[in-house]
Write a protein that holds these residues in place. Structure first.
Motif, mmCIF file in Angstrom:
data_model
loop_
_atom_site.group_PDB
_atom_site.id
_atom_site.type_symbol
_atom_site.label_atom_id
_atom_site.label_comp_id
_atom_site.label_asym_id
_atom_site.label_seq_id
_atom_site.Cartn_x
_atom_site.Cartn_y
_atom_site.Cartn_z
ATOM 1 N N LEU A 21 2.945 -4.755 28.966
ATOM 2 C CA LEU A 21 3.619 -4.980 30.246
ATOM 3 C C LEU A 21 3.535 -3.763 31.159
ATOM 4 N N ALA A 22 3.575 -2.567 30.591
ATOM 5 C CA ALA A 22 3.483 -1.358 31.416
ATOM 6 C C ALA A 22 2.122 -1.240 32.082
ATOM 7 N N LEU A 23 1.096 -1.770 31.452
ATOM 8 C CA LEU A 23 -0.231 -1.733 32.059
ATOM 9 C C LEU A 23 -0.486 -2.931 32.965
ATOM 10 N N TRP A 24 0.114 -4.061 32.655
ATOM 11 C CA TRP A 24 -0.136 -5.286 33.421
ATOM 12 C C TRP A 24 0.856 -5.453 34.571
ATOM 13 N N ARG A 25 2.141 -5.347 34.300
ATOM 14 C CA ARG A 25 3.204 -5.491 35.301
ATOM 15 C C ARG A 25 4.198 -4.334 35.163
ATOM 16 N N PRO A 26 3.841 -3.148 35.621
ATOM 17 C CA PRO A 26 4.725 -1.988 35.404
ATOM 18 C C PRO A 26 6.065 -2.095 36.116
ATOM 19 N N ARG A 35 8.540 7.593 37.583
ATOM 20 C CA ARG A 35 8.689 7.221 36.172
ATOM 21 C C ARG A 35 7.701 6.128 35.790
ATOM 22 N N ARG A 36 7.384 5.258 36.721
ATOM 23 C CA ARG A 36 6.411 4.202 36.455
ATOM 24 C C ARG A 36 5.055 4.806 36.102
ATOM 25 N N THR A 37 4.679 5.851 36.820
ATOM 26 C CA THR A 37 3.419 6.532 36.526
ATOM 27 C C THR A 37 3.454 7.154 35.138
ATOM 28 N N ASP A 38 4.580 7.758 34.783
ATOM 29 C CA ASP A 38 4.706 8.358 33.449
ATOM 30 C C ASP A 38 4.605 7.309 32.353
ATOM 31 N N VAL A 39 5.275 6.192 32.544
ATOM 32 C CA VAL A 39 5.259 5.133 31.533
ATOM 33 C C VAL A 39 3.859 4.520 31.425
ATOM 34 N N ARG A 40 3.195 4.334 32.552
ATOM 35 C CA ARG A 40 1.831 3.786 32.515
ATOM 36 C C ARG A 40 0.865 4.746 31.827
ATOM 37 N N LEU A 41 1.023 6.034 32.079
ATOM 38 C CA LEU A 41 0.172 7.028 31.421
ATOM 39 C C LEU A 41 0.409 7.022 29.914
ATOM 40 N N LEU A 42 1.659 6.971 29.494
ATOM 41 C CA LEU A 42 1.976 6.913 28.075
ATOM 42 C C LEU A 42 1.457 5.619 27.451
ATOM 43 N N ALA A 43 1.575 4.507 28.166
ATOM 44 C CA ALA A 43 1.061 3.226 27.670
ATOM 45 C C ALA A 43 -0.456 3.268 27.546
ATOM 46 N N ALA A 44 -1.122 3.870 28.508
ATOM 47 C CA ALA A 44 -2.580 3.979 28.442
ATOM 48 C C ALA A 44 -3.006 4.854 27.263
ATOM 49 N N LEU A 45 -2.276 5.933 27.007
ATOM 50 C CA LEU A 45 -2.588 6.803 25.872
ATOM 51 C C LEU A 45 -2.429 6.043 24.556
ATOM 52 N N ILE A 46 -1.336 5.320 24.405
ATOM 53 C CA ILE A 46 -1.119 4.569 23.168
ATOM 54 C C ILE A 46 -2.180 3.479 23.013
ATOM 55 N N GLY A 47 -2.493 2.779 24.091
ATOM 56 C CA GLY A 47 -3.542 1.761 24.027
ATOM 57 C C GLY A 47 -4.888 2.358 23.653
#
Length: 94
Positions: A21-26, A35-47
């Motif tokens: 969801l953080a990558l598709w609909r943040p 914070r959205r940018t931080d969460v998307r970056l962390l989601a991209a790293l985990i993915g």
């Protein structure tokens, strides 16, 4: 230890759902832009790490450094779910 074993799969499921969801609909996860940018970056790293381990050498020991990040993503998703449920339960302020 039993509590962790019992909560592991629900938390990992919540983490993977939050990553998706953080990558598709943040905006569903975080409203604030910074914070959205931080969460998307962390989601991209985990993915990235998950895909790398799926294609590379998939031993569980190589995931250990990232396990705390996965737990954080699970908590971010659960927090967003809690906020959404509270906002839905609250009557509209007109």
């Amino acid at each position: 230890r039993n509590l962790h074993a019992w909560l592991h799969w629900p938390l990992m499921g919540a983490a993977m759902l939050t990553v998706f969801l953080a990558l598709w609909r943040p905006e569903w996860i975080v409203r604030d832009g910074a914070r959205r940018t931080d969460v998307r970056l962390l989601a991209a790293l985990i993915g990235y790490i998950i895909v790398l381990h799926m294609l590379g050498y998939p031993l569980p020991r190589y995931n250990l450094p990232y396990r705390s990040l996965e737990f954080m993503m699970a908590l971010v998703g659960l927090r967003a779910l809690g906020k959404a449920r509270r906002a839905k339960a609250r009557p509209a302020q007109d």
